[in-house]
Scaffold this motif. Structure first.
Motif, PDB file in Angstrom:
ATOM      1  N   UNK B 283       0.840  -1.216   0.000  1.00  0.00           N
ATOM      2  CA  UNK B 283       0.000   0.000   0.000  1.00  0.00           C
ATOM      3  C   UNK B 283       0.869   1.257   0.000  1.00  0.00           C
ATOM      4  N   UNK B 284       2.062   1.144   0.582  1.00  0.00           N
ATOM      5  CA  UNK B 284       2.984   2.293   0.619  1.00  0.00           C
ATOM      6  C   UNK B 284       3.844   2.373  -0.638  1.00  0.00           C
ATOM      7  N   UNK B 285       3.644   1.406  -1.547  1.00  0.00           N
ATOM      8  CA  UNK B 285       4.376   1.459  -2.812  1.00  0.00           C
ATOM      9  C   UNK B 285       5.747   0.816  -2.780  1.00  0.00           C
ATOM     10  N   UNK B 286       5.988  -0.058  -1.796  1.00  0.00           N
ATOM     11  CA  UNK B 286       7.302  -0.703  -1.689  1.00  0.00           C
ATOM     12  C   UNK B 286       7.363  -1.940  -2.581  1.00  0.00           C
ATOM     13  N   UNK B 287       8.404  -2.034  -3.372  1.00  0.00           N
ATOM     14  CA  UNK B 287       8.616  -3.222  -4.198  1.00  0.00           C
ATOM     15  C   UNK B 287       9.510  -4.192  -3.447  1.00  0.00           C
ATOM     16  N   UNK B 288       9.146  -5.476  -3.473  1.00  0.00           N
ATOM     17  CA  UNK B 288       9.900  -6.484  -2.719  1.00  0.00           C
ATOM     18  C   UNK B 288      10.835  -7.263  -3.636  1.00  0.00           C
ATOM     19  N   UNK B 289      12.101  -7.360  -3.234  1.00  0.00           N
ATOM     20  CA  UNK B 289      13.079  -8.194  -3.940  1.00  0.00           C
ATOM     21  C   UNK B 289      13.216  -9.462  -3.111  1.00  0.00           C
ATOM     22  N   UNK B 290      12.455 -10.488  -3.465  1.00  0.00           N
ATOM     23  CA  UNK B 290      12.305 -11.636  -2.584  1.00  0.00           C
ATOM     24  C   UNK B 290      13.159 -12.815  -3.023  1.00  0.00           C
ATOM     25  N   UNK B 291      13.694 -13.552  -2.051  1.00  0.00           N
ATOM     26  CA  UNK B 291      14.373 -14.800  -2.404  1.00  0.00           C
ATOM     27  C   UNK B 291      13.297 -15.812  -2.808  1.00  0.00           C
ATOM     28  N   UNK B 292      13.734 -16.966  -3.289  1.00  0.00           N
ATOM     29  CA  UNK B 292      12.795 -17.923  -3.894  1.00  0.00           C
ATOM     30  C   UNK B 292      11.667 -18.299  -2.935  1.00  0.00           C
ATOM     31  N   UNK B 293      12.052 -18.618  -1.697  1.00  0.00           N
ATOM     32  CA  UNK B 293      11.063 -19.102  -0.735  1.00  0.00           C
ATOM     33  C   UNK B 293      10.060 -18.004  -0.387  1.00  0.00           C
ATOM     34  N   UNK B 294      10.564 -16.796  -0.164  1.00  0.00           N
ATOM     35  CA  UNK B 294       9.666 -15.681   0.165  1.00  0.00           C
ATOM     36  C   UNK B 294       8.738 -15.389  -1.014  1.00  0.00           C
ATOM     37  N   UNK B 295       9.295 -15.435  -2.226  1.00  0.00           N
ATOM     38  CA  UNK B 295       8.497 -15.154  -3.425  1.00  0.00           C
ATOM     39  C   UNK B 295       7.370 -16.186  -3.554  1.00  0.00           C
ATOM     40  N   UNK B 296       7.699 -17.445  -3.280  1.00  0.00           N
ATOM     41  CA  UNK B 296       6.710 -18.517  -3.389  1.00  0.00           C
ATOM     42  C   UNK B 296       5.571 -18.288  -2.391  1.00  0.00           C
ATOM     43  N   UNK B 297       5.934 -17.955  -1.143  1.00  0.00           N
ATOM     44  CA  UNK B 297       4.909 -17.739  -0.113  1.00  0.00           C
ATOM     45  C   UNK B 297       4.038 -16.536  -0.470  1.00  0.00           C
TER      46      UNK B 297
END
Lengths: 423, 423
Positions: B283-297
């Motif tokens: 909601x605050x406009x933050x983009x997440x650079x996620x590792x594989x596991x975080x991205x999957x969840x």
């Protein structure tokens, strides 16, 4: 290959250090005492290794002073072991709460003392420094990388082997203490570039070594040791006292950084003072490098002192010998100006009975240690009651003056909240 | 010619500094208040000078964020003047007795706080820093040489002229505050070589500037600012609280060194936590650079957040933007290992309800500020109650964490005897 090996040594020390950072004092002291016992038990091996260094040194024609610093016998090994027992007796600096408060919003704030990390020590061929530095580093939670001069290679290798074996016996990583003497001078160059592996480099030794490290290191450095130490004999000085203090400052021990190197004498008292100061100095074998006015007064008084004319260089030299620069100054201002221009910022002392002179001298001289009516030889961690000294810093950042265990640490802020966010 | 002019500026500052070292607090505060008044009185000149800088910046196509930091109007000049009034309100660090005792032999020993001497400040085109640095230096007894970025040349010149005129009106040397913006980038090179003239160099700004100074300076440096700040959401974290703290740490202010850059989430709680943490961030406009596991969840939970795959570089980046690296860790050990490998040593926080996890995190993370259950945005001199902040040190020597007035000083040992000589 040297570069790789030295970097690897630093990396191993860095990996080992966290194990030490969290050790309780009881364990650290037990290890120090066990190291002391082990050194005494293996004194014969150590003296044998030292004999190899001495043989090489004699063949190379080493100076007697340096040879004496290098030489070990069972009594000296016992004295070195005692340094470790002394370190065990010192309070543990780690964990001390230096500042702390609860902020308005309820956040709990504490600044606690923690180890610096990995300390690189670069010093001369003095095996006692190897053990002393390793012991003080251990007590303060730091790993050390030791570079102690090729002339002491076999002695240092033997000493470090004993210390490392005790670490292993206590289940600690041997790499908390790493020697790199085998890699020669080049090893120092590698240490100086090892940003991120070495947290601080402490050079201890001659002015050339210290300058080389200060000018070339990418790793933060603590500059130690060089002392172009001054005494000002003020117009109001008690001349009997002054004579004792000057003699003591110059000759109580000659080859050390807190020994007197330049004597300034107030013009008002110069004719009375100079002959009285010179007589005991002459008896002790001190040669005076006098400016014109001082030379004239000394010559007129017919003192026994050997007097040579001072050259411009004499005002900046650290003789570390039975030599003393002597200058007559018009007043306190000229003395302060001379000190500002020529002091290395180590130690200066005023001898006076005048309160205002003392106040001005203490306030205006910008050196690590500024004294009144005392011998410069007191500028020392042992004399200050630190119990140990890793060197005397002549820089202003981090530590200034004699450095004990607290100076081998840094702070870390701990902040404890209960879900605090910033409005 | 630049080299000569900059060296001369540093030499003039050094010559001027002793006059300041001995000033009483009353006088220093009066000068600071007069400077504040003078800035307000001459706001029009200052804003006019600033308009010239803005014109050139606009012509060169400056970024809006940088332009905003550069721009002045009468309200901002008043706010800058207020910084000086705030500095006047702060206690004077100079003269504080830090340690002291009488030794067994009767020598009186005191360690007192004194100025560092001449501080070189190298920073970006932010005119408020010019005045803030000059004011804090004055209050702590230091002369300053200011190099503030060519884009602010006219603004800084106008501000420094006002400050210097007030020094002169009070009978103080104008060279206590010297600007070298006119000499461009080359001026910084000269400062970095000015051993003996500059006592410490403090770079404040981007990582590139700081690295350049740290790697090239012969003068001692205090490294400030770069923050690859981590939060660990532990298995036992209160997830409502965690969600607020993570959002606050990342978005309360984005372009600052204590803003969150990497979020670590304990595997045991990752499935429950990640979607709850991501929703307000999205909601605050933050983009997440996620590792594989975080991205999957996150993908399985169908959050609104924009998720991109993390690359190896993401773990070391200080984004200073609405970007956040996110990684699932197996346990506290993996989190500590990740922080050890990737942190810049600025600030890390654990969110947990488990006492042992908190204890281990506070003890084992080797950063300037280590927190539990609080937003990383509290890692700040103002928040710590220092009243002023010259920067946040990420190095271990001299100062670590937020630096206030005491960190702009050093110690000096005073030793008073009554004719003491060393036996």
């Amino acid at each position: 290959m040297t570069a790789h090996a030295v970097e690897d040594a630093a990396r191993r020390a860095k990996r080992a250090q966290p194990a030490l950072a969290l050790l309780h004092r009881d364990t650290k002291d037990a290890v120090l005492l066990a190291m002391a016992d082990a050194l005494v038990a293996r004194a014969e091996d150590i003296v044998t290794a030292n004999a190899r260094d001495l043989e090489a040194a004699d063949a190379a024609g080493i100076e007697p002073g340096l040879r004496d610093r290098l030489a070990l016998d069972p009594q000296r090994v016992a004295a070195i072991a005692q340094q470790l027992r002394d370190a065990a007796d010192l309070p543990d600096p780690i964990g001390e709460v230096m500042r702390g408060s609860v902020l308005r919003n309820g956040l709990e704030l504490r600044e606690v003392r923690v180890p610096l990390g990995v300390i690189g020590m670069v010093y001369e061929a003095r095996p006692n420094v190897t053990v002393d530095a390793a012991g003080l580093a251990l007590k303060s939670g730091n790993a050390v990388v030791l570079r102690g001069g090729s002339a002491a290679l076999h002695s240092n290798t033997a000493l470090i082997a004993v210390l490392r074996s005790v670490l292993a016996e206590h289940g600690l990583p041997e790499d908390l203490i790493v020697g790199i003497d085998a890699y020669g001078r080049e090893g120092v160059d590698v240490l100086m570039r090892a940003r991120g592996l070495i947290d601080v480099l402490i050079p201890r030794g001659g002015a050339g070594l210290i300058r080389r490290v200060v000018e070339n290191s990418l790793v933060p450095v603590i500059e130690t040791g060089t002392g172009t130490t001054h005494i000002l004999v003020d117009a109001s000085a008690d001349l009997d006292q002054a004579s004792e203090i000057v003699l003591n400052s110059k000759t109580q021990r000659v080859g050390v950084c807190n020994a007197l190197e330049t004597l300034l004498v107030h013009r008002e008292v110069a004719e009375a003072a100079l002959p009285r100061l010179a007589t005991p100095l002459a008896a002790a074998g001190v040669r005076l490098h006098a400016d014109e006015e001082a030379a004239r007064i000394l010559s007129a008084a017919g003192t026994a002192a050997e007097v040579v004319p001072a050259t411009a260089e004499d005002w900046d030299i650290e003789y570390l010998a039975l030599e003393l620069a002597v200058k007559v100054v018009a007043d306190l201002d000229e003395a302060l100006e001379h000190i500002r221009a020529h002091s290395s910022g180590h130690t200066e002392s005023i001898l006076t009975r005048d309160l205002l002179s003392q106040q001005r001298f203490l306030a205006e001289v910008d050196s690590a240690v500024v004294m009144a009516n005392a011998s410069t030889r007191f500028s020392d961690g042992g004399e200050f009651g630190f119990g140990a000294e890793i060197g005397i810093s002549t820089q202003k950042l981090h530590a200034r003056g004699p450095m004990g265990l607290p100076e081998m640490t840094t702070g870390k802020w701990l902040v404890i909240g209960q879900g605090h966010v910033r409005p």
